[in-house]
Write an enzyme that holds these catalytic residues in place. Structure first.
Site, PDB file in Angstrom:
ATOM      1  N   GLU A   1     -10.725   6.423   4.576  1.00  0.00           N
ATOM      2  CA  GLU A   1      -9.677   5.833   5.413  1.00  0.00           C
ATOM      3  C   GLU A   1      -9.782   6.331   6.857  1.00  0.00           C
ATOM      4  O   GLU A   1     -10.877   6.545   7.371  1.00  0.00           O
ATOM      5  CB  GLU A   1      -8.313   6.123   4.765  1.00  0.00           C
ATOM      6  CG  GLU A   1      -8.242   5.563   3.338  1.00  0.00           C
ATOM      7  CD  GLU A   1      -6.847   5.506   2.769  1.00  0.00           C
ATOM      8  OE1 GLU A   1      -6.651   5.947   1.621  1.00  0.00           O
ATOM      9  OE2 GLU A   1      -5.946   4.985   3.446  1.00  0.00           O
TER      10      GLU A   1
ATOM     11  N   ASP B   1       0.859  -1.175   0.000  1.00  0.00           N
ATOM     12  CA  ASP B   1       0.000   0.000   0.000  1.00  0.00           C
ATOM     13  C   ASP B   1       0.906   1.238   0.000  1.00  0.00           C
ATOM     14  O   ASP B   1       2.133   1.127   0.031  1.00  0.00           O
ATOM     15  CB  ASP B   1      -0.957  -0.037   1.215  1.00  0.00           C
ATOM     16  CG  ASP B   1      -2.197   0.799   0.998  1.00  0.00           C
ATOM     17  OD1 ASP B   1      -3.239   0.480   1.585  1.00  0.00           O
ATOM     18  OD2 ASP B   1      -2.130   1.776   0.205  1.00  0.00           O
TER      19      ASP B   1
HETATM   20  C1  GLC Z   1      -4.494   4.214   0.030  1.00  0.00           C
HETATM   21  C2  GLC Z   1      -5.376   3.035   0.342  1.00  0.00           C
HETATM   22  C3  GLC Z   1      -5.426   2.002  -0.757  1.00  0.00           C
HETATM   23  C4  GLC Z   1      -5.263   2.671  -2.106  1.00  0.00           C
HETATM   24  C5  GLC Z   1      -3.874   3.273  -2.159  1.00  0.00           C
HETATM   25  C6  GLC Z   1      -3.628   4.028  -3.472  1.00  0.00           C
HETATM   26  O1  GLC Z   1      -3.768   4.592   1.171  1.00  0.00           O
HETATM   27  O2  GLC Z   1      -5.121   2.342   1.562  1.00  0.00           O
HETATM   28  O3  GLC Z   1      -6.686   1.319  -0.640  1.00  0.00           O
HETATM   29  O4  GLC Z   1      -5.420   1.724  -3.140  1.00  0.00           O
HETATM   30  O5  GLC Z   1      -3.604   4.146  -1.068  1.00  0.00           O
HETATM   31  O6  GLC Z   1      -4.446   5.146  -3.546  1.00  0.00           O
END
Ligand code: GLC
Length: 619
Positions: A511, A311
């Site tokens: 988030e 991530d």
């Molecule tokens: C974010 C999320 C993830 C996402 C990634 C790219 O922090 O946790 O779900 O795909 O970053 O945007």
């Protein structure tokens, strides 16, 4: 005789490596095996891998955010294998054509390298191609979970893939297969439901996104976030910034496997191209460094053949020592790292770790092979540039109709004392509540911007619930709207109406910024419900990313409908309110009576929830 000797020598010869077999299979003059689309992705990857330098290999494992690319020539300079758009990160010309031009420009840089390896370009198309204005935006997963309709969700994946591919993006970081167990979590709405069965069932979105790999509008999907992201413990000490998000999932491996692994098993069975690792931890160990779960379980036991991506800067959380973080993550089984900003530092660090022998070359080769196989499988080498013929699908009437159907099926009727369906020829209707006429609130997070935003000037188009109501009623019906967001509703204002519709709920978040310790209705929404429902027959509609505490207000309500985060096609709500469609949705989350019943799974002596998981009236 020569033959037996020859046969013997063939029999005794070491088996051909995949690269050798690629080289010997139907060689085409002037075409290197990896460039030969007649060969299998595995054979092509083996041939290409054998041609790569360490720098080119590590480049393939590196994903940078588009905004971090200060000099486009860095793509070739560092042999980057992938770029991404984070939430809300798009070109200045934020149109499908602007995206396609941007990404094609990046691809030209990648194709200028010695071996011409094209990029994977990833974006979070999590409820439609939500970064791009004008995209069709579908209900978020919590609402799709209420449909229990795997075919519908697969169709949504297919339609979304068309709009995504139309912009040059060839990879979506979706679906989230999180099993949210604590609705205080800001990502609850990204979950299909509190039980693994729904994420397992609706992982059908993967085969929608991917379709027949290599055909037009077939994009890579991502099963995320591996594993246990929705099972974290409410604890302000583990992550002072967030109450739950990126926290610690404290479960036995048996319970972790029972609650959180089944959706990933289903994803692997569907041939998902990538898996994204969760920020969270399991029993104190960061998932980004968990070799047992990533390599032994996901790749070994489940047989995952795609590639594992981190991530956003997720590996940085493993240790303050960046080199330790890098080698722990790669040795744990991560194949590609969403750096996403300081990619030279990542590349230099991993190169040093390999050179020092702390990361085996065999691990690098396995990672690169996995990535290349997916690039060959999805035809990225043959079709690196945007298929501009797909532009007509973007925001199409067909897609909007699909989204409207999804809204209709996602609605859950929780109470009805004969108020619904409302007659289309009702003389006087009152509409109020914080979310009746707010496109941004009904879109939720991950909508044009990462966090989303309230209001109707949110950078994209759509139909509010109020607009849907106005369109649904007869010409004789008078629909009045009172904005309760800034005005108190008085009983005098409500008198004389036949029915009041009060649309309440949440403002957008994404988030950890959506982590809440309390989920009661806002005071303004409570006041609007009390003012309307104490004076006339009323229908309350919740527009929210999770169940809200409304136990005290429930007795006054004539009817209650959960609409979740319906997306751009708000008419779908009016369709059911006025009887054009039936209520079929069933709760994907149990609806708590109070915060004492959160998270789900507490001892039975906490009493029954206000509405049970799976509950939903049909009239
Ligand atoms: C974010 C999320 C993830 C996402 C990634 C790219 O922090 O946790 O779900 O795909 O970053 O945007």
């Amino acid at each position: 005789m020569l033959l037996p000797l020859l046969t013997l020598s063939l029999l005794s010869a070491a088996p051909l490596t995949a690269a050798q077999s690629a080289a010997t299979q139907s060689a085409v003059p002037g075409v290197l095996p990896y460039q030969n689309a007649q060969l299998t992705p595995e054979a092509r990857a083996a041939d290409l891998l054998g041609r790569l330098s360490l720098a080119e290999k590590i480049g393939q494992m590196t994903q940078a955010e588009r905004g971090a690319i200060k000099d486009p020539q860095d793509i070739a300079r560092y042999f980057l294998g992938s770029l991404l758009s984070g939430g809300g990160s798009g070109p200045a010309d934020n149109t499908p054509a602007g995206w396609a031009d941007m990404i094609d420009g990046f691809q030209q840089q990648a194709l200028s390298t010695r071996l011409k390896i094209p990029l994977l370009y990833g974006a979070d198309a999590v409820h439609g191609h939500n970064n791009v204005p004008g995209a069709t935006l579908y209900p978020h997963n919590i609402g799709l979970g209420a449909t229990r309709d795997a075919a519908l969700v697969q169709s949504i994946g297919r339609a979304t893939a068309e709009e995504v591919a139309a912009t040059g993006v060839n990879w979506t970081f979706s679906p989230c297969l999180c099993v949210a167990r604590d609705v205080r979590w800001g990502r609850t709405y990204e979950s299909f439901g509190e039980r693994p069965e729904l994420a397992t069932l609706l992982s059908s979105e993967i085969s929608g996104y991917q379709g027949t790999a290599g055909t037009p509008a077939s994009i890579l999907a991502t099963a995320k976030h591996f594993v246990g992201d929705g099972g974290t413990t409410f604890d302000t000490s583990t992550n002072p910034d967030y109450l739950l998000d990126q926290g610690d999932t404290r479960l036995s491996e048996t319970d972790l496997r029972r609650l959180h692994l089944p959706p990933f098993q289903a994803a692997v069975k569907q041939g998902v191209a990538s898996v994204m690792v969760s920020f969270s931890s399991v029993n104190g160990l960061k998932m980004h460094g968990d070799k047992h779960l990533i390599t032994d379980v996901l790749k070994g036991e489940l047989g995952f053949q795609g590639f594992v991506i981190s991530d956003w800067a997720g590996i940085d959380q493993i240790s303050p020592d960046y080199a330790l973080s890098v080698r722990s993550a790669i040795n744990a089984g991560l194949d590609m790292v969403m750096v996403p900003n300081d990619y030279p530092r990542f590349i230099d660090t991993l190169t040093a770790e390999v050179t020092a022998g702390r990361v085996p070359v065999t691990r690098i080769d396995d990672a690169v092979r996995r990535i290349l196989i997916q690039k060959f499988r999805f035809g990225v080498f043959e079709h690196p540039l945007t298929d501009r013929t797909l532009a007509a699908t973007f925001g199409s009437a067909e897609h909007k109709a699909l989204a409207r159907k999804a809204v209709q099926e996602s609605l859950v009727l929780l109470k009805n004392q004969g108020v619904l369906p409302i007659s289309k020829s009702t003389p006087r209707l009152l509409v109020t509540g914080s979310n009746a006429a707010d496109l941004g609130n009904q879109l939720g997070g991950w909508s044009v911007t990462w966090q989303g935003k309230s209001g109707n000037n949110v950078g994209t188009t759509g139909t509010t619930i109020l607009a849907g109501i106005r369109a649904a009623v007869s010409a004789q019906t008078k629909v009045d709207y009172l904005d309760s967001r800034s005005n108190d509703i008085t009983p005098a204002q409500v008198k004389g109406y036949d029915v009041g519709i009060v649309v309440v709920g949440e403002t957008p978040y994404a988030e950890g910024q959506g982590d809440r310790s309390s989920l009661t209705l806002s005071p303004r929404d409570q006041a609007a419900v009390n003012a309307v429902c104490s004076a006339v027959r009323c229908v309350v509609v919740t527009v929210s990313g999770r169940p809200l505490i409304l136990t005290d207000q429930l007795p006054r309500m004539g009817a209650l409908v959960a609409a979740w985060l319906p997306g751009s096609e708000g008419e779908g709500v009016a369709d059911a309110l006025f009887g054009n469609t039936k209520f079929t949705g069933k709760l994907s989350f149990s609806w708590p009576r109070s915060m004492a019943q959160v998270p789900v799974g507490k001892p039975r002596d906490m009493g029954a929830p206000l509405f049970a998981y799976g509950f939903g009236l049909e009239k």
